[in-house]
Every structure is written in C-alpha cells, then in structure tokens.
Design an enzyme around this catalytic site. Structure first.
Site, short mmCIF file in Angstrom:
data_model
loop_
_atom_site.label_atom_id
_atom_site.label_comp_id
_atom_site.label_asym_id
_atom_site.label_seq_id
_atom_site.Cartn_x
_atom_site.Cartn_y
_atom_site.Cartn_z
N LYS A 13 0.81 -1.22 0.00
CA LYS A 13 0.00 0.00 0.00
C LYS A 13 0.85 1.28 0.00
CE LYS A 13 -2.37 -0.17 3.64
NZ LYS A 13 -2.52 0.99 4.55
N ARG A 88 -9.58 3.70 10.36
CA ARG A 88 -9.38 2.30 10.73
C ARG A 88 -10.65 1.66 11.27
NH1 ARG A 88 -4.15 0.68 10.59
NH2 ARG A 88 -2.57 2.24 10.99
N ARG A 127 11.77 -8.50 3.87
CA ARG A 127 11.83 -7.07 3.56
C ARG A 127 13.19 -6.45 3.88
NH1 ARG A 127 6.42 -3.63 4.38
NH2 ARG A 127 6.56 -3.98 6.60
N ARG A 160 14.75 -6.25 7.39
CA ARG A 160 13.70 -5.94 8.36
C ARG A 160 12.96 -7.20 8.76
NH1 ARG A 160 9.21 -1.35 7.80
NH2 ARG A 160 8.01 -2.92 8.87
N ARG A 171 -1.08 -10.02 13.38
CA ARG A 171 -1.36 -8.68 12.84
C ARG A 171 -2.37 -8.73 11.71
NH1 ARG A 171 4.22 -6.65 11.17
NH2 ARG A 171 3.12 -4.98 10.10
#
Ligand SMILES: [Zn+2]
Length: 220
Positions: A13, A88, A127, A160, A171
């Site tokens: 995104k 959200r 990542r 990462r 998550r």
C-alpha cells in the site's frame, strides 16, 4: 482526487501510495506522521493524545479525526489526497465522511488492496528497508538493483525481519477483524474498488491506475 487506501500489512500500500502521489500530484497522508508531528510540536491535540498514550490507552477517534481533518486543510492537500492508515474503524469513517461532505470535498474512491495471508507472510519476512530514504525492498519480489544498496539514495539497506511468522499472522488477523466492517461500509456507499495486489509492484501499479481511470479523466 480524494482517495482512501485499505490493505493488510504486506499488500504494498505504501509503495502504491507514493506512486499515485507522484503521478497525480496528490498529498500522501499517513496518520502515524500526523500523530508524531502533533506530539512533537506540543499542539493542544498532541498533548491530549500524548496523555492517553502515556496512560497506555488508545487515542480516542475524536482526536484522530480532528488531526486528520486539520491536515487535509493544508495547501498541499487542496488538489487531492491519499489517506493511508485512516480511517481504521467505522466511527472514524463516518466522522471523516461527514466532515468532507460538509467541506464539499467528498471521497472519490476507496482502494482495497487484497492479498492472501500466505503472500503477506512471504513478503513481510523478506523485507529490506533503506534507513535513509525509507524505501522498502523485498528480497523475493522487489530486490534492489545492486545487492544491499538503495536504488534511490545509495545507502546501505537493512534487513527488516523483526517480525516472526506468528506475529505477522496475528497482525493480519487483527487487520481483518478491524477492517472488514469498514470494507462493507465503503462498499455500501459505492466507493469500494478492489485491487488484486498479489503481483509485482509494476503490475499492481497498472491495476491501480486502471481502477481509478475514470477519476483521473475527470481531473484532466
Ligand atoms: Zn534510500
């Protein structure tokens, strides 16, 4: 063009937001940045928000909405904006819609970037991030041109892999629980546009442009 982006972690995104912003001259507005800015400047809203955070409580919707609306009044957002990470919740969406309608600047579209959990995990565990310009790379999907080096600024990249698979799945689960009512809310208003984000960045970028081609025609 006034757009909201939805999508789970790993959907790309942020990358697509930056590409859209460059292409159409829109401001990308991330709530994390707004929050930090208010707290750092010690504004009344920032001080109020900090008091909640210091107590370990969630910052109420009212404060988040006020911060976002103030940000949308800034000159760089006049031509249009991309909201990333807000709203959200349905109450936040309602407050935002009400305020934008009153201001005569209603939302044009909500882009919903969709990927499977499996793909999200794959992306999030490989990542690389540039500590200098914050650009994100991916060992399996979007490697840098020179190994370990940022394409844009030449800085050394960092891996990462701070999240393990279980954390990522949790998550994703939180995201879906929280966002599903929001998806329905925007769908009912005829604003929702789904984008299949299980493809390389360039392909998703093309799909995104296609998904809003009617809007960009209006602006031209
Ligand atoms: Zn860089």
């Amino acid at each position: 063009m006034r757009i909201v982006l939805l999508g789970p972690p790993g959907a790309g995104k942020g990358t697509q937001a930056r590409r859209l912003a460059d292409r159409y001259g829109l401001a990308v507005i991330g709530t994390g940045d707004i929050f930090r800015d208010h707290v750092a400047r010690g504004t009344p809203l920032g001080r109020e928000a900090k008091a909640y955070m210091d107590r370990g409580e969630y910052v109420p919707d009212r404060i988040a909405v006020e911060m976002v609306l103030a940000r949308l009044d800034q000159p760089d957002a006049r031509e249009g904006f991309i909201l990333d990470g807000f709203p959200r919740t349905v109450p936040q969406a309602q407050a935002l819609e009400r305020a934008l309608t009153e201001a005569g600047r209603p939302l044009d579209a909500v882009l919903n970037f969709k990927i499977s959990d499996e793909m999200a995990v794959k992306r999030l565990t490989s990542r690389l991030v540039c500590p200098n310009c914050k650009r994100v790379y991916n060992l399996s999907f979007k490697p840098p041109r020179v190994e370990g080096t940022c394409d844009v600024c030449g800085h050394e990249l960092q891996l990462r892999n701070d999240d393990d698979e279980a954390t990522i799945l949790r998550r994703l689960d939180v995201y879906r629980t929280q966002t599903e009512p929001l998806v329905l809310y925007f769908w009912e208003r005829g604003l929702l546009r789904d984008i299949d984000a299980e493809a390389p960045e360039e392909v998703v970028a093309d799909r995104t442009i296609e998904a809003i081609s009617d809007l960009s025609d209006l602006e031209a």
